[in-house]
Design a protein around this motif. Sequence first.
Motif, short mmCIF file in Angstrom:
data_model
loop_
_atom_site.label_atom_id
_atom_site.label_comp_id
_atom_site.label_asym_id
_atom_site.label_seq_id
_atom_site.Cartn_x
_atom_site.Cartn_y
_atom_site.Cartn_z
N THR A 33 -4.88 6.48 0.02
CA THR A 33 -4.92 5.03 -0.26
C THR A 33 -5.58 4.32 0.92
O THR A 33 -5.46 3.10 1.05
N GLY A 45 0.62 4.09 11.48
CA GLY A 45 0.58 2.66 11.81
C GLY A 45 1.50 1.92 10.84
O GLY A 45 2.50 2.47 10.37
N ASP A 89 -6.81 6.00 -4.35
CA ASP A 89 -7.02 4.57 -4.61
C ASP A 89 -8.35 4.13 -4.02
O ASP A 89 -8.75 2.99 -4.19
N ILE A 148 1.22 0.96 7.66
CA ILE A 148 1.41 1.48 6.30
C ILE A 148 2.06 2.87 6.34
O ILE A 148 3.00 3.16 5.60
N VAL A 197 -0.60 11.22 7.62
CA VAL A 197 -1.66 11.20 8.62
C VAL A 197 -1.95 9.74 8.97
O VAL A 197 -2.50 9.00 8.16
N VAL A 250 0.84 -1.21 0.00
CA VAL A 250 0.00 0.00 0.00
C VAL A 250 0.88 1.26 0.00
O VAL A 250 0.62 2.21 -0.74
N HIS A 307 -3.18 7.75 5.93
CA HIS A 307 -2.97 6.34 6.29
C HIS A 307 -3.64 5.98 7.60
O HIS A 307 -3.19 5.08 8.31
N CYS A 308 -4.70 6.71 7.95
CA CYS A 308 -5.42 6.38 9.20
C CYS A 308 -6.70 5.64 8.84
O CYS A 308 -7.17 5.70 7.70
P1 NAD Z 1 -2.81 0.61 11.43
O1 NAD Z 1 -3.93 0.25 12.35
O2 NAD Z 1 -1.51 -0.12 11.55
O3 NAD Z 1 -2.50 2.17 11.55
C1 NAD Z 1 -3.47 3.16 11.57
C2 NAD Z 1 -2.91 4.34 12.34
O4 NAD Z 1 -3.81 5.43 12.22
C3 NAD Z 1 -2.71 4.06 13.83
O5 NAD Z 1 -1.40 4.39 14.23
C4 NAD Z 1 -3.73 4.99 14.50
O6 NAD Z 1 -3.31 5.45 15.76
C5 NAD Z 1 -3.81 6.11 13.46
N1 NAD Z 1 -4.96 6.97 13.61
C6 NAD Z 1 -6.19 6.67 14.09
N2 NAD Z 1 -6.96 7.78 14.10
C7 NAD Z 1 -6.19 8.80 13.61
C8 NAD Z 1 -6.42 10.18 13.38
N3 NAD Z 1 -7.58 10.76 13.67
N4 NAD Z 1 -5.40 10.92 12.88
C9 NAD Z 1 -4.21 10.35 12.59
N5 NAD Z 1 -3.94 9.05 12.80
C10 NAD Z 1 -4.92 8.27 13.29
O7 NAD Z 1 -3.41 0.47 9.97
P2 NAD Z 1 -2.60 0.23 8.61
O8 NAD Z 1 -2.38 -1.22 8.40
O9 NAD Z 1 -1.45 1.16 8.56
O10 NAD Z 1 -3.71 0.68 7.55
C11 NAD Z 1 -4.17 2.03 7.47
C12 NAD Z 1 -5.43 2.06 6.63
O11 NAD Z 1 -5.09 1.72 5.28
C13 NAD Z 1 -6.48 0.99 7.03
O12 NAD Z 1 -7.34 1.48 8.02
C14 NAD Z 1 -7.22 0.73 5.75
O13 NAD Z 1 -8.37 1.54 5.75
C15 NAD Z 1 -6.25 1.22 4.66
N6 NAD Z 1 -5.84 0.15 3.73
C16 NAD Z 1 -6.03 0.36 2.40
C17 NAD Z 1 -5.63 -0.61 1.50
C18 NAD Z 1 -5.77 -0.43 -0.01
O14 NAD Z 1 -5.63 -1.39 -0.76
N7 NAD Z 1 -6.02 0.77 -0.49
C19 NAD Z 1 -5.06 -1.80 1.95
C20 NAD Z 1 -4.88 -1.96 3.34
C21 NAD Z 1 -5.27 -0.98 4.22
#
Ligand code: NAD
Length: 339
Positions: free
Chosen positions: A231, A153, A257, A155, A150, A105, A203-204
């Motif tokens: 994304t 986590g 995306d 990604i 933003v 991602v 990325h949240c």
């Molecule tokens: P993750 O849970 O590891 O990280 C998410 C982060 O966002 C956490 O650190 C959390 O504290 C933070 N967060 C929560 N609320 C927030 C806010 N208001 N402001 C800023 N940060 C905030 O998740 P991840 O594995 O990194 O994935 C992130 C997102 O990517 C997922 O929630 C999913 O929606 C999306 N995703 C998209 C695809 C795609 O194919 N496009 C694939 C996988 C995941």
Amino acid sequence: MKVAVFSAHSYDETFLQEANAPYGFELTFFKSHLAPETARLADGADAVCVFVNDDLGAETLHLLAQGGVRVVALRCAGFNNVDLATAERLGIRVVRVPAYSPHAVAEHAVALIMTLNRQTHRAYNRVREGNFRLAGLLGFDVYGLTVGVVGTGKIGQCFARIMHGFGCQVLASDPYPNEALNAYARYVPLETLWQQSDVISLHCPLTPQTHHLVNETAINQMKPGVMLINTSRGGLIDTAAVIEGLKHGQIGYLGLDVYEEEEHLFFEDLSGQVIHDDLFSRLLTFPHVLITGHQAFFTRTALENIAQTTLNNLSCVLADRPCPNQVLPPPGSVGCVIS
Ligand code: NAD
């Protein structure tokens, strides 16, 4: 053990069947989305296996429970499409794939940035047509830019590291800062990130708190001509506000995306049909907008990991073993779904 797999494309079937060899589950594949209208297809199954745009609201969950389904296995990380409180009340356990390839991602987000910047999609077509002019392809150096991330986590961290490697100043915002990232990024309040970033990448997760995080107020705080990349989940962006931002040049580039109404569009071939979503159609008219159809996760590595983790999750919960990938509703919640 019977598993009804919804929103199943040929690649889902290939990777799940390969990973199923040691488990021997009885997998039945349905091309249709899971929704109240299709939930009865799962009658008699122990579990449903679903993806990002399947509807697991209260109505669907009740129908699934009546048909004997005890487990919802998400083939994705996000679970904003599941009414977790209702699932818990009905005794349906929900499992997900929290990480299958954060690199996939993050790298796609970078691909969107570089394509928008250097216009490689237009250059590809021009050269094939024998047009070697450069006018209209002018880009900028990414080196030295300020990039806002933003959500840091799994990604967001990968993305921050890549952009640090490009020689960018990386600003980050997350309610739970990660110390490991201090070598690559500087945590700042969200307002500062909006104000100082040349490129902003989301990325949240989508939650009631992050719904329309990028709205008119946020856009007005951004640098004129900012590049915005999403994304993560479509609902993070107020599409109408972003269109206004693009019209006035406040947003210079947009790479998506995901889209807030994507469940009516993505993952299907609609090339012979009229698109009825006027906001989506308007987005496609801007020269510096690049949209991909939720493909950021779509690498071989990710699909292998998704299939293996999904089947392992199912074997845990169906044998009543604790599963580290089980998703529980927040304490005291009464059921809330954002689609
Ligand atoms: P993750 O849970 O590891 O990280 C998410 C982060 O966002 C956490 O650190 C959390 O504290 C933070 N967060 C929560 N609320 C927030 C806010 N208001 N402001 C800023 N940060 C905030 O998740 P991840 O594995 O990194 O994935 C992130 C997102 O990517 C997922 O929630 C999913 O929606 C999306 N995703 C998209 C695809 C795609 O194919 N496009 C694939 C996988 C995941």
